[in-house]
Design a protein around this motif. Structure first.
Motif, mmCIF file in Angstrom:
data_model
loop_
_atom_site.group_PDB
_atom_site.id
_atom_site.type_symbol
_atom_site.label_atom_id
_atom_site.label_comp_id
_atom_site.label_asym_id
_atom_site.label_seq_id
_atom_site.Cartn_x
_atom_site.Cartn_y
_atom_site.Cartn_z
ATOM 1 N N ALA A 159 0.815 -1.220 0.000
ATOM 2 C CA ALA A 159 0.000 0.000 0.000
ATOM 3 C C ALA A 159 0.846 1.266 0.000
ATOM 4 O O ALA A 159 0.459 2.278 -0.595
ATOM 5 N N PHE A 160 2.018 1.214 0.670
ATOM 6 C CA PHE A 160 2.847 2.415 0.827
ATOM 7 C C PHE A 160 4.297 2.110 0.447
ATOM 8 O O PHE A 160 5.175 1.995 1.306
ATOM 9 N N PRO A 161 4.572 1.968 -0.845
ATOM 10 C CA PRO A 161 5.918 1.588 -1.298
ATOM 11 C C PRO A 161 6.992 2.643 -1.031
ATOM 12 O O PRO A 161 8.181 2.326 -1.098
ATOM 13 N N SER A 162 6.593 3.859 -0.713
ATOM 14 C CA SER A 162 7.572 4.921 -0.471
ATOM 15 C C SER A 162 8.118 4.900 0.950
ATOM 16 O O SER A 162 9.026 5.670 1.278
ATOM 17 N N VAL A 163 7.584 4.015 1.796
ATOM 18 C CA VAL A 163 7.962 3.996 3.208
ATOM 19 C C VAL A 163 8.518 2.619 3.581
ATOM 20 O O VAL A 163 7.866 1.603 3.332
ATOM 21 N N PRO A 164 9.707 2.563 4.186
ATOM 22 C CA PRO A 164 10.220 1.263 4.656
ATOM 23 C C PRO A 164 9.381 0.736 5.815
ATOM 24 O O PRO A 164 8.984 1.479 6.706
ATOM 25 N N VAL A 165 9.132 -0.567 5.783
ATOM 26 C CA VAL A 165 8.343 -1.237 6.817
ATOM 27 C C VAL A 165 9.228 -2.288 7.477
ATOM 28 O O VAL A 165 9.746 -3.177 6.809
ATOM 29 N N GLU A 166 9.397 -2.168 8.780
ATOM 30 C CA GLU A 166 10.269 -3.089 9.522
ATOM 31 C C GLU A 166 9.442 -3.940 10.479
ATOM 32 O O GLU A 166 8.555 -3.444 11.169
ATOM 33 N N GLU A 167 9.755 -5.230 10.509
ATOM 34 C CA GLU A 167 9.125 -6.157 11.444
ATOM 35 C C GLU A 167 10.152 -6.554 12.495
ATOM 36 O O GLU A 167 11.294 -6.863 12.161
ATOM 37 N N ILE A 168 9.749 -6.563 13.745
ATOM 38 C CA ILE A 168 10.656 -6.939 14.828
ATOM 39 C C ILE A 168 10.080 -8.148 15.557
ATOM 40 O O ILE A 168 8.955 -8.116 16.046
ATOM 41 N N TYR A 169 10.880 -9.214 15.579
ATOM 42 C CA TYR A 169 10.481 -10.448 16.254
ATOM 43 C C TYR A 169 11.524 -10.751 17.323
ATOM 44 O O TYR A 169 12.628 -11.185 17.012
ATOM 45 N N GLU A 170 11.181 -10.489 18.556
ATOM 46 C CA GLU A 170 12.084 -10.738 19.674
ATOM 47 C C GLU A 170 11.334 -11.447 20.784
ATOM 48 O O GLU A 170 10.136 -11.215 20.983
ATOM 49 N N ALA A 171 12.046 -12.288 21.515
ATOM 50 C CA ALA A 171 11.429 -12.976 22.647
ATOM 51 C C ALA A 171 11.083 -11.964 23.722
ATOM 52 O O ALA A 171 11.838 -11.017 23.981
ATOM 53 N N GLU A 172 9.934 -12.172 24.353
ATOM 54 C CA GLU A 172 9.511 -11.282 25.426
ATOM 55 C C GLU A 172 10.216 -11.649 26.724
ATOM 56 O O GLU A 172 10.536 -12.810 26.965
ATOM 57 N N GLU A 173 10.445 -10.653 27.550
ATOM 58 C CA GLU A 173 11.019 -10.921 28.859
ATOM 59 C C GLU A 173 9.964 -11.598 29.724
ATOM 60 O O GLU A 173 8.810 -11.175 29.758
ATOM 61 N N PRO A 174 10.316 -12.677 30.445
ATOM 62 C CA PRO A 174 9.327 -13.395 31.262
ATOM 63 C C PRO A 174 8.773 -12.517 32.365
ATOM 64 O O PRO A 174 9.485 -11.725 32.974
ATOM 65 N N ARG A 175 7.490 -12.674 32.633
ATOM 66 C CA ARG A 175 6.825 -11.916 33.696
ATOM 67 C C ARG A 175 6.366 -12.889 34.771
ATOM 68 O O ARG A 175 5.285 -13.431 34.711
ATOM 69 N N GLY A 176 7.209 -13.126 35.766
ATOM 70 C CA GLY A 176 6.871 -14.042 36.844
ATOM 71 C C GLY A 176 6.906 -15.474 36.373
ATOM 72 O O GLY A 176 7.434 -15.804 35.320
ATOM 73 N N LYS A 177 6.358 -16.373 37.168
ATOM 74 C CA LYS A 177 6.350 -17.783 36.826
ATOM 75 C C LYS A 177 5.319 -18.063 35.743
ATOM 76 O O LYS A 177 4.260 -17.491 35.715
#
Length: 266
Positions: free
Chosen positions: A240-258
């Protein structure tokens, strides 16, 4: 040749709304809006778009404050201009841990939790349903390796249920619909033998109910299903918007408690 114009905050917001319709019980679509009295979504230009399931260090490296935020440095009598950081629009599926104070000035953060789950994971996912016109083996590849699979009592799959919940009640509901549509036989000792139940997180109650009915099950995992939605949305934005770079970020989430393992299939 004239370069395509960059979209505005309003343009991108409307585009995402066409894919992810508003839900009454959803998080605010405009999750974090620039706090500038002169801010206007119709004129605020987007230089880059970043998408992630949730906030991680990689996300803040794109939308967070940088040394270049200042317009320049004064050292003695010398003034050194610094480049303006890119005007960024961010999309988060689960924005709940967003530190608003860490977001760079002028950045818009959009979000969708309920609608994203329903439309772009393993709920009412029309795009995935179309791709499931292929064989079952190929359709599972949409998410990579499945977290759990269970082969039912037949390889002849007549219908696929794409579900965002997995418990005994939902399994029974799928069977009832299949019986109504003629995709299952009421007199069969294993009436679910020709059904595939495709969902995210494995659950003991759902798996036990499916096994009792002879149903085939594929659990792709909760996070892989979310990542699939991010990849799909990013691909649509690039088109839809070829003039704009689109970045995807896939990172593990920090654990929240047990971790709460009750009800999960180990």
């Amino acid at each position: 040749m004239q370069k395509p114009r960059k979209p505005t905050h309003a343009t991108v917001t409307r585009f995402i709304a066409c894919i992810l319709p508003a839900k009454d019980n959803d998080v605010p679509r405009l999750y974090h809006v620039p706090q500038n009295p002169r801010y206007n979504a119709e004129t605020a230009v987007v230089d880059q778009i970043v998408l992630s399931v949730t906030t991680t260090p990689g996300v803040y490296s794109v939308i967070g404050h940088t040394p270049d935020d200042a317009n320049g440095d004064v050292s003695g009598r010398h003034y050194t201009a610094r480049p303006r950081p890119p005007r960024t629009l961010c999309f988060l599926h689960r924005p709940f841990n967003l530190d608003r104070h860490s977001v760079r000035k002028g950045t818009l953060v959009l979000s969708s939790h309920t609608s994203f789950d329903e439309v772009l994971t393993v709920g009412w996912n029309n795009e995935l349903a179309e791709r499931l016109g292929m064989t079952v083996a190929n359709s599972l590849y949409e998410f990579g390796e499945a977290e759990l699979t269970h082969s039912g009592l037949s390889d002849d799959i007549q219908a696929v249920a794409i579900m965002n919940a997995f418990n005994e009640g939902e399994v029974q509901r799928v069977l009832e619909i299949a019986l109504q549509r003629g995709w299952a036989a009421a007199g069969d000792e294993a009436p679910g033998r020709h059904l595939l139940y495709l969902t995210g997180q494995p659950r003991v109650s759902g798996l036990d109910a499916a096994k009792a009915l002879g149903m085939t099950v594929a659990c792709v995992g909760h996070r892989p299903a979310e990542d699939w939605g991010i990849r799909y949305l990013a691909a649509r934005l690039r088109l839809a918007f070829p003039s704009v770079p689109v970045e995807e970020i896939y990172e593990a989430e920090e654990p929240r408690g047990k971790e709460q393992k009750e009800g999960k299939v180990q």
